[in-house]
Design an enzyme around this catalytic site. Structure first.
Site, short mmCIF file in Angstrom:
data_model
loop_
_atom_site.label_atom_id
_atom_site.label_comp_id
_atom_site.label_asym_id
_atom_site.label_seq_id
_atom_site.Cartn_x
_atom_site.Cartn_y
_atom_site.Cartn_z
N GLU A 34 0.84 -1.20 0.00
CA GLU A 34 0.00 0.00 0.00
C GLU A 34 0.87 1.25 0.00
OE1 GLU A 34 -3.22 -0.05 -1.06
OE2 GLU A 34 -3.66 -1.37 0.63
N THR A 36 2.86 2.10 -2.23
CA THR A 36 4.17 1.79 -2.82
C THR A 36 4.16 2.07 -4.32
OG1 THR A 36 3.37 -0.47 -3.03
CG2 THR A 36 4.84 -0.02 -1.18
N SER A 68 -25.94 8.48 -15.43
CA SER A 68 -25.55 7.63 -14.32
C SER A 68 -26.79 7.08 -13.64
CB SER A 68 -24.73 8.43 -13.30
OG SER A 68 -24.78 7.79 -12.04
N GLY A 123 -16.97 5.50 -2.39
CA GLY A 123 -16.04 5.92 -1.36
C GLY A 123 -15.55 4.77 -0.47
N GLY A 125 -13.15 2.71 -1.20
CA GLY A 125 -11.72 2.41 -1.40
C GLY A 125 -11.53 1.14 -2.22
N SER A 127 -11.94 1.17 -5.51
CA SER A 127 -11.61 1.66 -6.86
C SER A 127 -12.77 1.77 -7.83
CB SER A 127 -10.53 0.78 -7.49
OG SER A 127 -9.34 0.97 -6.83
N GLU A 161 -6.82 10.63 -14.44
CA GLU A 161 -7.11 10.91 -13.03
C GLU A 161 -6.10 11.92 -12.46
OE1 GLU A 161 -8.66 7.76 -10.73
OE2 GLU A 161 -8.30 8.77 -8.83
N ASP A 173 -4.55 0.80 -9.19
CA ASP A 173 -5.98 0.53 -9.32
C ASP A 173 -6.39 0.29 -10.77
OD1 ASP A 173 -5.69 1.27 -6.72
OD2 ASP A 173 -6.81 3.16 -6.88
N TYR A 223 -3.78 12.49 0.37
CA TYR A 223 -3.07 11.52 -0.48
C TYR A 223 -1.94 12.23 -1.26
CZ TYR A 223 -2.29 7.93 -4.04
OH TYR A 223 -1.70 7.00 -4.88
#
Ligand code: GLA
Length: 386
Positions: A34, A36, A68, A123, A125, A127, A161, A173, A223
């Protein structure tokens, strides 16, 4: 079932669903490695069977109609090229990917109608954004015949992104989503994108994801901040040792040279990046040797490092992990993904799954006030047409 649901919505919105194709790209869970992936280190994620679906058809004009089903909202863009940057809403992810394709000389020759539906909890996590980026690239390749590989889809997703959405994520991801393989995790060296698949069918145990349902504010800026701390530490280390990324260092080399990092906090961040990378290499080795117990211990050590040195955990996640560690039959448990909320990933023996849910759920209700969600992970494949 999912296909019918999307086609039905498509017909409702755009008149009929003739010639419409339905596509899917997965989310991911990371087992270990993580923070890395932007330090030239190793990661070990796997694709999930949940992700994002899209029903798409080209249009005869230049308009883009993006709908959506999650937000029940339509985003219309009157030109495939204009105004991309100005609009700030949920369409940012697909538009960013279209923008990135165009920047590489792959311009859409017509507009498109696109209905999207994601079944990754927002949200969490896991992805959802990477799956949407990879999905968009996959659809563009199929509809407009662009000559790109799945690795390109991952790189384009990351590029958009970083540069369209302003989140300086690494490649993990998008790579996991684009390159996923059923029942396998991906041992990826982010320094050069070399990788191997490692079977992850555990005998007598399952991978359980626990969703804290917490998403802290300022996740992206925290982040990006971690990332720049690592970059600074790398620059300091480069004055004394010849390396390209923190992933090039062994623990011993780091200990030998760490004094050159002038700031205590920055030194801890770099320590995490170096040690976590080595842990990941060791964990995959352990798995190859069928030593799941050691794999689990390294997962636990990963959590401690993310909590104390990298400081990307939070009290709610720590409640989940602490409670998991106390359950008999838990082989390993840690936070997964970018952090500051989201999910934990645990390896739990089959016979302990019920007590895991009960004990972890109870501790969470007591300390946080509501139930977490549990998912037994199925490892899926990369993007496909339904
Ligand atoms: C987020 C980013 C990834 C990676 C993880 C942490 O998921 O998108 O690139 O850095 O955090 O390992």
């Amino acid at each position: 079932m999912m296909k019918d649901k999307l086609l039905q919505k498509f017909a409702e919105l755009f008149g009929d669903s003739e010639g419409v194709k339905v596509y899917f790209a997965p989310g991911r869970v990371n087992m270990i490695g993580e923070h890395t992936d932007y330090n030239g280190g190793h990661v070990f994620p796997c694709a999930l069977t949940i992700g994002t679906y899209g029903a798409a058809r080209k249009r005869n004009d230049n308009e883009l109609h993006l709908y959506s089903m999650n937000f029940e909202r339509m985003g219309v863009i009157n030109s495939t090229i204009d105004e991309f940057k100005q609009m700030d809403n949920w369409t940012d992810y697909p538009r960013g990917v279209m923008w990135a394709f165009e920047g590489r000389g792959m311009k859409m020759t017509s507009g498109m109608d696109l209905v999207l539906y994601g079944n990754i909890p927002n949200g969490s996590g896991l992805s959802s954004s990477a799956s949407l980026e990879v999905l968009t690239g996959f659809i563009l390749r199929d509809l407009y015949g662009f000559d790109v590989t799945n690795t390109d889809l991952a790189l384009i997703g990351q590029y958009s992104e970083n540069n369209f959405n302003g989140m300086n994520c690494g490649i993990m991801d998008q790579f996991a989503s684009a390159m996923g393989k059923k029942d396998n995790a991906i041992f990826l060296n982010t320094a050069d994108l070399s990788f191997e698949y490692a079977p992850l069918v555990l005998e007598g145990a399952k991978i359980v994801v626990t969703n804290s349902k917490v998403k802290h504010k300022l996740v992206d800026s925290a982040y990006n901040n971690r990332r720049s701390e690592c970059e600074k530490a790398l620059a300091e280390l480069q004055t004394v040792v010849d390396i390209k990324g923190l992933g090039d260092l062994s623990e011993e080399q780091f200990e030998e040279h760490k004094a050159v990092i002038a700031d205590d906090v920055r030194r801890l961040r770099a320590k995490h990046a170096v040690y976590e990378n080595q842990r990941t290499i060791r964990a995959v080795e352990a798995l190859k040797n069928n030593d799941v117990e050691l794999f689990g211990k390294l997962m636990n050590a990963s959590h401690v490092s993310l909590r104390d040195d990298y400081e990307v955990s939070c009290s709610e996640i720590d409640v989940l992990v602490d409670a998991a560690w106390k359950v008999d039959g838990v082989i390993g448990s840690r936070i997964t993904g970018g952090g500051f909320g989201g999910c934990t990933v645990s390896i739990v023996k089959d016979e302990a799954i019920d007590s895991f849910k009960e004990q972890v759920g109870k501790a969470y209700v007591e300390k946080v006030g509501y139930e977490p969600d549990f998912y037994i992970v199925e490892i899926g494949c990369g993007p496909y047409v339904l």
